[in-house]
Design a protein around this motif. Sequence first.
Motif, PDB file in Angstrom:
ATOM      1  N   VAL A 120       1.984  -4.147   7.733  1.00  0.00           N
ATOM      2  CA  VAL A 120       2.565  -4.768   6.212  1.00  0.00           C
ATOM      3  C   VAL A 120       2.302  -3.244   5.644  1.00  0.00           C
ATOM      4  O   VAL A 120       1.126  -2.061   5.631  1.00  0.00           O
ATOM      5  CB  VAL A 120       1.466  -5.423   5.046  1.00  0.00           C
ATOM      6  CG1 VAL A 120       0.907  -7.098   5.820  1.00  0.00           C
ATOM      7  CG2 VAL A 120       0.107  -5.176   5.704  1.00  0.00           C
ATOM      8  N   PHE A 156       7.211  -6.640   6.477  1.00  0.00           N
ATOM      9  CA  PHE A 156       5.960  -6.873   6.938  1.00  0.00           C
ATOM     10  C   PHE A 156       6.696  -6.709   8.345  1.00  0.00           C
ATOM     11  O   PHE A 156       8.159  -7.702   8.600  1.00  0.00           O
ATOM     12  CB  PHE A 156       5.567  -8.763   7.254  1.00  0.00           C
ATOM     13  CG  PHE A 156       4.991  -9.042   8.085  1.00  0.00           C
ATOM     14  CD1 PHE A 156       4.052  -8.927   8.295  1.00  0.00           C
ATOM     15  CD2 PHE A 156       4.930 -10.618   8.887  1.00  0.00           C
ATOM     16  CE1 PHE A 156       2.629  -9.282   8.885  1.00  0.00           C
ATOM     17  CE2 PHE A 156       4.123 -10.955   9.538  1.00  0.00           C
ATOM     18  CZ  PHE A 156       3.143 -10.549   9.887  1.00  0.00           C
ATOM     19  N   CYS A 197       6.653  -7.451   1.066  1.00  0.00           N
ATOM     20  CA  CYS A 197       5.330  -7.839   1.199  1.00  0.00           C
ATOM     21  C   CYS A 197       4.287  -7.882   0.047  1.00  0.00           C
ATOM     22  O   CYS A 197       4.478  -6.891  -0.504  1.00  0.00           O
ATOM     23  CB  CYS A 197       4.984  -7.079   2.352  1.00  0.00           C
ATOM     24  SG  CYS A 197       4.478  -5.571   2.475  1.00  0.00           S
ATOM     25  N   ILE A 201      -2.305  -9.574   5.144  1.00  0.00           N
ATOM     26  CA  ILE A 201      -2.877 -10.130   6.834  1.00  0.00           C
ATOM     27  C   ILE A 201      -4.080 -10.366   7.584  1.00  0.00           C
ATOM     28  O   ILE A 201      -5.007  -9.748   7.702  1.00  0.00           O
ATOM     29  CB  ILE A 201      -2.469  -8.465   7.804  1.00  0.00           C
ATOM     30  CG1 ILE A 201      -1.931  -9.487   9.010  1.00  0.00           C
ATOM     31  CG2 ILE A 201      -2.822  -7.679   7.677  1.00  0.00           C
ATOM     32  CD1 ILE A 201      -0.801  -7.860   9.444  1.00  0.00           C
ATOM     33  N   THR A 216      -0.034 -13.906   6.482  1.00  0.00           N
ATOM     34  CA  THR A 216       0.429 -13.461   5.293  1.00  0.00           C
ATOM     35  C   THR A 216       0.381 -13.832   4.513  1.00  0.00           C
ATOM     36  O   THR A 216       0.819 -14.866   4.245  1.00  0.00           O
ATOM     37  CB  THR A 216       1.326 -11.955   5.802  1.00  0.00           C
ATOM     38  OG1 THR A 216       1.399 -10.879   4.193  1.00  0.00           O
ATOM     39  CG2 THR A 216       2.673 -12.287   6.202  1.00  0.00           C
TER      40      THR A 216
END
Length: 831
Positions: A120, A156, A197, A201, A216
């Motif tokens: 991410v 992501f 994002c 995670i 996520t």
Amino acid sequence: MKKITLLLLFLLSLKALAQKEASYWYFGNNAGIHFLDNGTVQTLTDGQMTTNEGCSSISDELGNLLFYTDGRTVWDRNHVIMPNANYLAGTGLLGDPSSTQSGIIVPKADDPNIYYIFTVDEPHHENAATYPNPFPGPYQDGSTIPASDDGLNNGFNYSIVDLSVTGDNGSIGDVTTRNVHLVTYDDTNIEELKYKCSEKITAVKNAEGTGYWVITHFINKFYAFFIDSNGVNETPVISELDPVIPTSGYRRNAIGCLKVSPTGNKLAIAHTQSGTQTGGTESNGMVYLYDFNNSTGVVSNPLLIKENGSPYGIEFSPSGKKLYASYDTANVISGIYQYNLEAADIPGSEIFISDTPQSGTLQLGSNGKIYRAVVASQNLDVINNPEETGVACGYQANAVTLPAGTECFFGLPPFITSYFFASIEVENTCLGEESQFTLLVSNEFDSISWDFGDGSPTSADTIPTHTYTSPGTYNVVATITYAGEDFTFSQNVTIVAIPIANDAPNLTLCDISDDGTENFVLSNNTEIILGDQNPNDYEVTYYDSLENAQNANLPVNPNSFSNSSDPQIIYARVQNKSNTSCYAITSFMVSTIAIPAINAANEERICANSNSYITLSSGITSSQYTYEWSTGETTPVINVNRSGTYAVTLTNENGCKKTQVITVTPSDLAQIESVDVVDLVDNNTVTVHVTPTGGVNTTYGYSIDMPNGPFQESNFFERVQPGIHTVYVSDVNGCGTVFKQFSVLSIPKFFTPNGDGVHDTWDIIGMNLKFYQNSTIFIYDRYGKLLASIDPKSKGWDGTYNGEPLPSTDYWYVVTLDDGRVVKGHFSMIR
């Protein structure tokens, strides 16, 4: 009841701990720790990574380091950068060292060489401001492009590491697929497109034990992606739940950790803030707890644990019964808080554990302890007994001191959380074998019950064995009781039949190279060895030793195998593709057969000036062979009268063939172009110039005055005597001889006209009716008086003038030859 303890020390005698995948941690500024089998921690100084937050590392099931990453660059187990994952060289991954959890590593089921790195990015508000163009930098904090960032919010992504390949710099493993984008946003919403994002995670094994969920969060949605032996399912399970974390407060709103409990049924998230001021800092963050279904990937039942703080780290105890959070805020006391997830009022169960100057990542270790990153220090804090309530959890500040030259920051590497609770390991899954089951767990429990999924009685053994009676997939369930509560773990176990390795015929090849070695196609036996077994389910591999076949080590090329001995035994291993440990072995022989030993000439000559025949032979005359000539004849020898290329193929009783090619080259008489004579000198020489008739390629021999030779190879002769001669030119291949006369002149230096029949006249030697017949010869006395004019065709001058003999003395001559030469000199007359 009797308590059974399965702590790390107990499990040391077992094959491997699931937790050993988390044995090596690399983080901060060149910092690292190694979890030893006795539960202690060894500090490391060999890390090559510098990161403020995001990092991830992975070991194999035996605890051997495989590789680690900051989300951009990947280092192998020897700390060598994988060339296809080198940020500074332009091949980096799309994570960010300034992202809370920039990456997590997930193995591919059933393939020990393949790992996925999920990343991410740090969703930066300055990058978003120039979307879709990259931010040119520098950032408000002074960091630059591209050292700090590439100016884009990349969202992501996942990349694939293959440990079976070697990088061009010698790295063990390399990234073979880089930065596959996964959508975790509404691509019709421009504000979501700008950021894509958050920095969160986590990953956990699915309920069936066949793969993993990678999860996520962005705004108000959880995205759960499933990974199994088929790879990454790029269509996520989406759960939309409170709260809403607006993008208007990014980048700060993106910060904070996400964790699934080791039991796989709970999920906790730390939102450092939920602000509305772009790039601003607010103390209105929160911690939420959810239920997670690790069969479906669905997140549900949001529960607010704490608000109006600035949480960062989040972690569960190994059993999933306790939750810990680290806060850094003016609204509450900064430090570590504990929550009892078995309490009726979970938020109300909060216990303040320890005051800390800054929040940092909390990460569960393979020894069952929770470690806290102490920002900008050489220390790690430790929660020694995370299952215990309140101060009994044993919070220890500065429990681990890192070596000089290394430093800790906000981040510690996240792992698949299932590594820290329990997993089922099974050995011997071939039909008829006694399967052995082990529950790998870092917690203690009171009792265990095993259901093998085939209707057989359950077992209370800690490490039970069971023999299945038919192939199939069985859901094995282990239920442990701990502190009065049951925990259930299940995993699908596939029992496969041991294949049949049918007898295969020996393979023979004609020894074309005549050295006992040939190139065999072993796979010609594959269909026979498999019989009626489906090649989609079974595979055949070939080996040059039984040991290699048993260990599936160093298979040979099935389509191109050169034998090392003659004959040689080949071992074929038939194995089930779904479980390669279930196999059977058969063997067969490879050998060579001798080919006909042809001893025929490969070149013959024929005379083009003749219609005669020559004989071509195959070199062997035997009833054991058949003969096939390119002319269609089938006899050992044939007769031909034309030049060209002829081939004969001999086949022995084993069907082995050998072909001999015979080239018949024409030869012919010579054509004498010229005979060059150098005479009237002390060393008379002759050079014969010829060309072959019809331009054939042949060789000639040369002889003077001897029609039957001997002949010399050279066309050049020296010291040739004066007179009329014949040169003979013979074709060395017996195609005939040609000849030509030539003359070598010589002028006598005296004569004796005394009537004795010897030297009675003076004449030029080598002249006759054919050679030099038009030449002129004049004789003078010393005063230049012309005495005689000699006809070249005559017998010469007799030494008289007007019929009177002249006295003995010297006389002079002038000779003009046909070829234009003029020769002058003198000679003596002796009476």
